[in-house]
Motif scaffolding. Structure first.
Motif, short mmCIF file in Angstrom:
data_model
loop_
_atom_site.label_atom_id
_atom_site.label_comp_id
_atom_site.label_asym_id
_atom_site.label_seq_id
_atom_site.Cartn_x
_atom_site.Cartn_y
_atom_site.Cartn_z
N THR A 207 0.81 -1.22 0.00
CA THR A 207 0.00 0.00 0.00
C THR A 207 0.83 1.26 0.00
N GLY A 208 2.13 1.13 0.29
CA GLY A 208 2.97 2.32 0.37
C GLY A 208 2.78 3.09 1.65
N ILE A 209 2.08 2.50 2.63
CA ILE A 209 1.79 3.19 3.89
C ILE A 209 2.58 2.52 5.01
N VAL A 210 3.21 3.33 5.86
CA VAL A 210 3.87 2.81 7.05
C VAL A 210 2.93 3.00 8.23
N PHE A 211 2.66 1.93 8.96
CA PHE A 211 1.67 1.99 10.03
C PHE A 211 2.33 2.31 11.37
N ALA A 212 3.18 3.30 11.40
CA ALA A 212 3.94 3.64 12.61
C ALA A 212 3.02 4.05 13.75
N LYS A 213 2.00 4.84 13.45
CA LYS A 213 1.10 5.31 14.50
C LYS A 213 0.36 4.15 15.13
N ASP A 214 -0.08 3.18 14.31
CA ASP A 214 -0.80 2.03 14.84
C ASP A 214 0.09 1.17 15.74
N ILE A 215 1.35 0.99 15.33
CA ILE A 215 2.28 0.24 16.16
C ILE A 215 2.49 0.96 17.48
N ALA A 216 2.68 2.28 17.43
CA ALA A 216 2.89 3.06 18.65
C ALA A 216 1.66 2.99 19.55
N ASP A 217 0.47 3.08 18.98
CA ASP A 217 -0.76 2.99 19.76
C ASP A 217 -0.89 1.62 20.42
N PHE A 218 -0.48 0.58 19.69
CA PHE A 218 -0.56 -0.77 20.24
C PHE A 218 0.36 -0.92 21.44
N ILE A 219 1.59 -0.42 21.31
CA ILE A 219 2.55 -0.50 22.41
C ILE A 219 2.03 0.25 23.62
N LYS A 220 1.44 1.43 23.40
CA LYS A 220 0.93 2.23 24.51
C LYS A 220 -0.26 1.57 25.18
N SER A 221 -0.95 0.67 24.47
CA SER A 221 -2.04 -0.05 25.10
C SER A 221 -1.51 -1.14 26.02
N ILE A 222 -0.26 -1.56 25.82
CA ILE A 222 0.36 -2.54 26.71
C ILE A 222 0.98 -1.82 27.90
N PHE A 223 1.84 -0.84 27.62
CA PHE A 223 2.49 -0.05 28.66
C PHE A 223 1.83 1.32 28.70
N THR A 224 0.87 1.47 29.61
CA THR A 224 0.12 2.72 29.67
C THR A 224 0.98 3.87 30.14
N ASN A 225 1.97 3.59 30.98
CA ASN A 225 2.94 4.59 31.41
C ASN A 225 4.29 4.20 30.84
N THR A 226 4.77 4.99 29.92
CA THR A 226 5.94 4.60 29.15
C THR A 226 6.77 5.83 28.82
N THR A 227 7.82 5.64 28.03
CA THR A 227 8.69 6.72 27.59
C THR A 227 9.03 6.48 26.13
N PRO A 228 9.53 7.50 25.43
CA PRO A 228 9.95 7.27 24.03
C PRO A 228 11.00 6.18 23.91
N ALA A 229 11.94 6.11 24.85
CA ALA A 229 12.99 5.09 24.78
C ALA A 229 12.42 3.69 24.97
N ILE A 230 11.47 3.54 25.89
CA ILE A 230 10.85 2.24 26.10
C ILE A 230 10.05 1.82 24.87
N GLU A 231 9.32 2.74 24.28
CA GLU A 231 8.55 2.41 23.08
C GLU A 231 9.46 1.96 21.95
N THR A 232 10.60 2.63 21.80
CA THR A 232 11.56 2.22 20.76
C THR A 232 12.13 0.84 21.06
N ALA A 233 12.43 0.58 22.33
CA ALA A 233 12.97 -0.72 22.71
C ALA A 233 11.97 -1.83 22.44
N VAL A 234 10.70 -1.61 22.77
CA VAL A 234 9.67 -2.64 22.55
C VAL A 234 9.48 -2.88 21.06
N GLN A 235 9.51 -1.81 20.26
CA GLN A 235 9.38 -1.98 18.81
C GLN A 235 10.51 -2.84 18.26
N ASN A 236 11.66 -2.84 18.94
CA ASN A 236 12.80 -3.64 18.51
C ASN A 236 12.87 -4.99 19.21
#
Length: 357
Positions: free
Chosen positions: A67-96
């Motif tokens: 589709t040519g679309i990167v679903f970055a926002k959806d991935i970020a929203d999904f991570i935040k639904s797991i860790f409701t209190n988080t940080t940018p570094a934690i979100e990057t770590a979980v994505q990896n």
């Protein structure tokens, strides 16, 4: 849990997330979902390592191809639904893929079930995601009220009541800014972020004892529920062997002593300055801006006068800075620049990542 099963729990959750619709349109077309499922199954046959990052990369890659679309926002929203209190570094770590998913059943007391779903830990942070189950449609929110967390060495990671008078908390700061997420009339999710601001000893097990919950009802009334919920969590290999980088500086005319460490969830700089530093500098985090080689800037969440261990908190020129928006998973981190605003003058200190041993 069978490590060779086709889909682990995080994979299932993410696939279900992408089967949902937004504005009557699938987030990911059904044809793409099928490709992703086949792709994950093949990867499962090749490796038993469970990574959230693997799934994210699959959707990023297939999304771009189809589709040519990167679903970055959806991935970020999904991570935040797991860790409701988080940080940018934690979100990057979980994505990896730096996350431990806990396979356990709900532990019940007074008809309320609690379990640990996921956690992430290193020398700077511990983020624990809890799930609550209670069959009562009058409830709007459930959250932990009284609890203690210890390691196998009987060190207290955190105790809400400081009930062990002979022990001190290893954690200096907790973050619970975000409310509990209500999944349905029975299930609630929240995470608590614990920050280690002193060096912690390595441990392999976490023991959690919960004895009180706070329930908020739909009419805004509050009810405390006492009980006895106990868990033992064995940390997996990835949590025990998190990668760290150390940094050095050649600005010896400014910095007499430097201890800088980057982990999967953040970056700390402890330094002793040769030049005098006015205490007013600690009134604003903007006086400690970190910058990478492509001019991206990072503001610390805390800066203080003195050592990390507080032993010489008034030592002249000593300061410690904490960042939670840059980590070992960040790009462009071989060279960093600390911009100290001293008496209105910006002093730039170059930090260079040391070679791994």
């Amino acid at each position: 849990m069978n490590e060779n099963r086709e889909l682990d729990e995080i994979d299932k959750l993410l696939l279900e997330h992408y089967k949902n619709k937004r504005n009557n349109e699938y987030i990911v077309p059904p044809s793409t979902q099928k490709v992703a499922q086949r792709f994950i199954k093949r990867m499962k046959m090749q490796s038993t390592i469970k990574k959230l990052g693997r799934v994210a990369v699959i959707f990023f890659t297939i999304g771009i191809m189809t589709t040519g679309i990167v679903f970055a926002k959806d991935i970020a929203d999904f991570i935040k639904s797991i860790f409701t209190n988080t940080t940018p570094a934690i979100e990057t770590a979980v994505q990896n893929g730096y996350v431990q998913n806990i396979d356990m059943e709900y532990v019940y007391s007074n008809n309320i079930g609690i379990k640990v779903e996921s956690l992430i830990i290193d020398d700077l942070s511990l983020d624990i995601a809890f799930a609550y189950k209670y069959d009562d449609n009058t409830i709007n929110s459930i959250r932990l009220e009284n609890y203690s967390i210890m390691n196998e060495n009987e060190e207290v990671i955190y105790d809400t009541n400081y009930s062990r008078k002979d022990k001190i908390n290893l954690v200096n700061l907790i973050v619970r800014n975000e409310p509990t997420i209500k999944i349905d009339n029975q299930t609630y999710n929240e995470s608590i972020l614990f920050k280690f601001m002193n060096d912690k000893n390595t441990f392999k097990e976490i023991f959690i004892n919960i004895n009180k919950l706070k329930l908020t009802k739909k009419d805004d009334s509050i009810e405390d529920i006492t009980g006895n919920w106990n868990f033992k969590i064995n940390l997996n290999e990835k949590m025990l062997e998190n990668e760290e980088y150390e940094y050095a500086t050649l600005n010896k005319d400014i910095i007499q002593e430097l201890h800088a460490k980057m982990t999967t969830t953040g970056f700390t700089i402890q330094a002793k300055s040769i030049i005098p530093i006015n205490l007013d500098i600690f009134d604003s985090a903007e006086n400690f801006i970190l910058e990478n080689s492509i001019n991206e800037k990072f503001t610390p969440y805390f800066a203080k006068n003195g050592n990390i261990d507080y032993d010489s908190n008034l030592e002249n020129g000593m300061f410690t800075i904490y960042y939670d928006n840059i980590s070992t998973y960040s790009d462009n981190i071989d060279e960093l620049f600390l911009n100290l605003n001293v008496n209105g003058e910006i002093i730039k200190i170059k930090l260079t990542k040391k070679a791994s041993n």
